[in-house]
Design a protein around this motif. Structure first.
Motif, PDB file in Angstrom:
ATOM      1  N   ALA A 271       0.693  -0.999   0.327  1.00 62.85           N
ATOM      2  CA  ALA A 271       0.094   0.415   0.277  1.00 62.85           C
ATOM      3  C   ALA A 271       1.221   1.369   0.015  1.00 62.85           C
ATOM      4  O   ALA A 271       0.854   1.916  -0.845  1.00 62.85           O
ATOM      5  CB  ALA A 271      -1.103  -0.293   1.541  1.00 62.85           C
ATOM      6  N   TYR A 272       1.652   1.681   0.279  1.00 61.94           N
ATOM      7  CA  TYR A 272       2.448   2.866   0.970  1.00 61.94           C
ATOM      8  C   TYR A 272       3.504   2.447  -0.814  1.00 61.94           C
ATOM      9  O   TYR A 272       3.831   3.771  -0.869  1.00 61.94           O
ATOM     10  CB  TYR A 272       3.810   2.712   2.544  1.00 61.94           C
ATOM     11  N   LEU A 273       4.223   1.197  -0.942  1.00 59.68           N
ATOM     12  CA  LEU A 273       4.896   1.137  -2.206  1.00 59.68           C
ATOM     13  C   LEU A 273       3.954   2.081  -3.499  1.00 59.68           C
ATOM     14  O   LEU A 273       4.098   2.638  -4.247  1.00 59.68           O
ATOM     15  CB  LEU A 273       4.960   0.001  -2.687  1.00 59.68           C
ATOM     16  N   ASP A 274       2.997   2.205  -3.561  1.00 57.86           N
ATOM     17  CA  ASP A 274       1.508   2.310  -4.520  1.00 57.86           C
ATOM     18  C   ASP A 274       1.593   3.383  -4.240  1.00 57.86           C
ATOM     19  O   ASP A 274       1.456   4.180  -5.092  1.00 57.86           O
ATOM     20  CB  ASP A 274       0.120   1.065  -3.914  1.00 57.86           C
ATOM     21  N   ARG A 275       1.259   4.105  -3.033  1.00 57.52           N
ATOM     22  CA  ARG A 275       0.739   5.561  -3.316  1.00 57.52           C
ATOM     23  C   ARG A 275       2.629   5.959  -3.084  1.00 57.52           C
ATOM     24  O   ARG A 275       2.356   7.549  -3.527  1.00 57.52           O
ATOM     25  CB  ARG A 275       1.182   5.452  -1.053  1.00 57.52           C
ATOM     26  N   ILE A 276       3.519   5.931  -2.792  1.00 60.22           N
ATOM     27  CA  ILE A 276       4.975   6.370  -3.634  1.00 60.22           C
ATOM     28  C   ILE A 276       4.651   6.559  -5.029  1.00 60.22           C
ATOM     29  O   ILE A 276       4.732   7.637  -5.156  1.00 60.22           O
ATOM     30  CB  ILE A 276       5.950   5.222  -2.711  1.00 60.22           C
ATOM     31  N   GLU A 277       4.694   5.274  -5.499  1.00 63.89           N
ATOM     32  CA  GLU A 277       4.682   5.513  -6.801  1.00 63.89           C
ATOM     33  C   GLU A 277       3.036   6.723  -7.270  1.00 63.89           C
ATOM     34  O   GLU A 277       3.506   7.511  -8.625  1.00 63.89           O
ATOM     35  CB  GLU A 277       3.691   4.109  -7.311  1.00 63.89           C
ATOM     36  N   ALA A 278       2.603   6.381  -7.052  1.00 65.91           N
ATOM     37  CA  ALA A 278       1.458   7.550  -7.558  1.00 65.91           C
ATOM     38  C   ALA A 278       1.451   9.094  -6.699  1.00 65.91           C
ATOM     39  O   ALA A 278       1.350   9.735  -7.190  1.00 65.91           O
ATOM     40  CB  ALA A 278      -0.271   7.285  -6.159  1.00 65.91           C
ATOM     41  N   LEU A 279       2.458   9.625  -6.211  1.00 67.29           N
ATOM     42  CA  LEU A 279       2.784  10.700  -5.546  1.00 67.29           C
ATOM     43  C   LEU A 279       3.913  11.349  -6.260  1.00 67.29           C
ATOM     44  O   LEU A 279       4.702  12.491  -5.940  1.00 67.29           O
ATOM     45  CB  LEU A 279       2.606  11.127  -3.557  1.00 67.29           C
ATOM     46  N   GLU A 280       4.650  10.316  -6.186  1.00 62.55           N
ATOM     47  CA  GLU A 280       6.446  10.852  -6.537  1.00 62.55           C
ATOM     48  C   GLU A 280       6.742  11.739  -7.401  1.00 62.55           C
ATOM     49  O   GLU A 280       7.135  13.259  -8.240  1.00 62.55           O
ATOM     50  CB  GLU A 280       7.309   8.966  -6.922  1.00 62.55           C
ATOM     51  N   PRO A 281       5.830  10.989  -9.511  1.00 61.83           N
ATOM     52  CA  PRO A 281       6.519  12.461 -10.621  1.00 61.83           C
ATOM     53  C   PRO A 281       6.183  13.477  -9.712  1.00 61.83           C
ATOM     54  O   PRO A 281       6.385  14.153 -10.100  1.00 61.83           O
ATOM     55  CB  PRO A 281       5.096  12.382 -11.186  1.00 61.83           C
ATOM     56  N   ALA A 282       5.284  14.026  -8.777  1.00 60.43           N
ATOM     57  CA  ALA A 282       4.955  15.416  -8.288  1.00 60.43           C
ATOM     58  C   ALA A 282       6.286  15.858  -7.166  1.00 60.43           C
ATOM     59  O   ALA A 282       6.097  17.017  -7.417  1.00 60.43           O
ATOM     60  CB  ALA A 282       2.782  15.698  -7.562  1.00 60.43           C
ATOM     61  N   ILE A 283       6.674  14.984  -6.165  1.00 65.10           N
ATOM     62  CA  ILE A 283       6.692  15.256  -5.228  1.00 65.10           C
ATOM     63  C   ILE A 283       8.317  15.334  -4.929  1.00 65.10           C
ATOM     64  O   ILE A 283       9.263  15.765  -4.574  1.00 65.10           O
ATOM     65  CB  ILE A 283       6.333  14.893  -3.974  1.00 65.10           C
ATOM     66  N   GLN A 284       8.740  13.969  -5.806  1.00 67.88           N
ATOM     67  CA  GLN A 284       9.920  13.887  -6.515  1.00 67.88           C
ATOM     68  C   GLN A 284      11.020  14.014  -5.391  1.00 67.88           C
ATOM     69  O   GLN A 284      11.988  15.101  -5.303  1.00 67.88           O
ATOM     70  CB  GLN A 284      11.073  14.416  -7.308  1.00 67.88           C
ATOM     71  N   ALA A 285      11.133  13.439  -4.510  1.00 69.93           N
ATOM     72  CA  ALA A 285      11.864  13.152  -3.383  1.00 69.93           C
ATOM     73  C   ALA A 285      12.392  11.507  -3.262  1.00 69.93           C
ATOM     74  O   ALA A 285      13.152  11.561  -1.807  1.00 69.93           O
ATOM     75  CB  ALA A 285      10.090  12.789  -1.977  1.00 69.93           C
ATOM     76  N   SER A 286      12.604  10.494  -3.707  1.00 71.83           N
ATOM     77  CA  SER A 286      13.052   9.361  -3.596  1.00 71.83           C
ATOM     78  C   SER A 286      13.965   9.337  -4.514  1.00 71.83           C
ATOM     79  O   SER A 286      13.967   9.590  -5.869  1.00 71.83           O
ATOM     80  CB  SER A 286      11.892   7.961  -4.163  1.00 71.83           C
ATOM     81  N   ILE A 287      15.689   8.827  -4.368  1.00 75.80           N
ATOM     82  CA  ILE A 287      16.359   9.056  -5.627  1.00 75.80           C
ATOM     83  C   ILE A 287      16.357   7.560  -6.181  1.00 75.80           C
ATOM     84  O   ILE A 287      16.726   7.192  -7.560  1.00 75.80           O
ATOM     85  CB  ILE A 287      17.430   9.067  -4.820  1.00 75.80           C
ATOM     86  N   THR A 288      16.130   6.116  -5.220  1.00 80.25           N
ATOM     87  CA  THR A 288      15.916   5.086  -5.444  1.00 80.25           C
ATOM     88  C   THR A 288      15.111   4.467  -4.715  1.00 80.25           C
ATOM     89  O   THR A 288      15.115   4.393  -3.131  1.00 80.25           O
ATOM     90  CB  THR A 288      17.185   4.357  -5.596  1.00 80.25           C
ATOM     91  N   LEU A 289      13.669   3.457  -5.349  1.00 77.76           N
ATOM     92  CA  LEU A 289      13.023   3.269  -4.357  1.00 77.76           C
ATOM     93  C   LEU A 289      13.718   1.513  -4.942  1.00 77.76           C
ATOM     94  O   LEU A 289      14.117   0.588  -5.566  1.00 77.76           O
ATOM     95  CB  LEU A 289      11.540   2.764  -4.990  1.00 77.76           C
ATOM     96  N   THR A 290      13.884   0.444  -4.081  1.00 81.96           N
ATOM     97  CA  THR A 290      13.746  -1.111  -3.616  1.00 81.96           C
ATOM     98  C   THR A 290      12.411  -1.901  -3.473  1.00 81.96           C
ATOM     99  O   THR A 290      12.471  -2.094  -2.250  1.00 81.96           O
ATOM    100  CB  THR A 290      14.993  -1.726  -3.284  1.00 81.96           C
ATOM    101  N   PRO A 291      11.657  -1.642  -4.082  1.00 80.02           N
ATOM    102  CA  PRO A 291      10.380  -2.066  -3.602  1.00 80.02           C
ATOM    103  C   PRO A 291      10.236  -3.855  -3.819  1.00 80.02           C
ATOM    104  O   PRO A 291       9.773  -3.978  -2.851  1.00 80.02           O
ATOM    105  CB  PRO A 291       9.343  -2.417  -4.640  1.00 80.02           C
ATOM    106  N   ASP A 292      10.691  -4.790  -4.443  1.00 82.85           N
ATOM    107  CA  ASP A 292      11.234  -6.287  -4.302  1.00 82.85           C
ATOM    108  C   ASP A 292      11.986  -6.251  -2.655  1.00 82.85           C
ATOM    109  O   ASP A 292      11.764  -6.692  -1.923  1.00 82.85           O
ATOM    110  CB  ASP A 292      11.744  -6.731  -5.207  1.00 82.85           C
ATOM    111  N   VAL A 293      12.476  -5.631  -2.350  1.00 79.94           N
ATOM    112  CA  VAL A 293      13.538  -5.783  -1.089  1.00 79.94           C
ATOM    113  C   VAL A 293      12.459  -5.629  -0.150  1.00 79.94           C
ATOM    114  O   VAL A 293      12.582  -6.229   1.331  1.00 79.94           O
ATOM    115  CB  VAL A 293      14.743  -4.573  -0.886  1.00 79.94           C
ATOM    116  N   ALA A 294      11.465  -4.582  -0.143  1.00 85.81           N
ATOM    117  CA  ALA A 294      11.175  -3.760  -0.001  1.00 85.81           C
ATOM    118  C   ALA A 294       9.717  -4.671   1.224  1.00 85.81           C
ATOM    119  O   ALA A 294       9.880  -4.958   2.314  1.00 85.81           O
ATOM    120  CB  ALA A 294      10.298  -2.450   0.283  1.00 85.81           C
ATOM    121  N   LEU A 295       9.413  -5.498  -0.551  1.00 85.65           N
ATOM    122  CA  LEU A 295       8.344  -6.851  -0.204  1.00 85.65           C
ATOM    123  C   LEU A 295       8.851  -7.890   0.345  1.00 85.65           C
ATOM    124  O   LEU A 295       8.497  -8.459   1.284  1.00 85.65           O
ATOM    125  CB  LEU A 295       7.984  -7.302  -1.551  1.00 85.65           C
TER     126      LEU A 295
END
Length: 64
Positions: A30-54
């Motif tokens: 759910a948080y990864l989905d939220r990041i994906e939805a908001l990231e283009p607007a806020i540009q707060a992440s450099i690298t995401l590792t969703p596989d590791v997070a899951l």
């Protein structure tokens, strides 16, 4: 499953995880989905590792 979990981490743990209403993996997704939805607007992440997070969410579920 909810699209977004509201509340502090403590509230999420107390209300859902410990009672089996949802899994750590579901919260993580759910948080990864939220990041994906908001990231283009806020540009707060450099690298995401969703596989590791899951994987970490699944490991946490095994400990519950």
């Amino acid at each position: 499953m909810r699209a977004y979990f509201e509340g502090t981490q403590h509230q999420i743990n107390a209300t859902g995880l410990q009672r089996g209403h949802f899994s750590s993996r579901e919260v993580t997704q759910a948080y990864l989905d939220r990041i994906e939805a908001l990231e283009p607007a806020i540009q707060a992440s450099i690298t995401l590792t969703p596989d590791v997070a899951l994987q970490q969410g699944e490991a946490a579920d095994r400990k519950l």
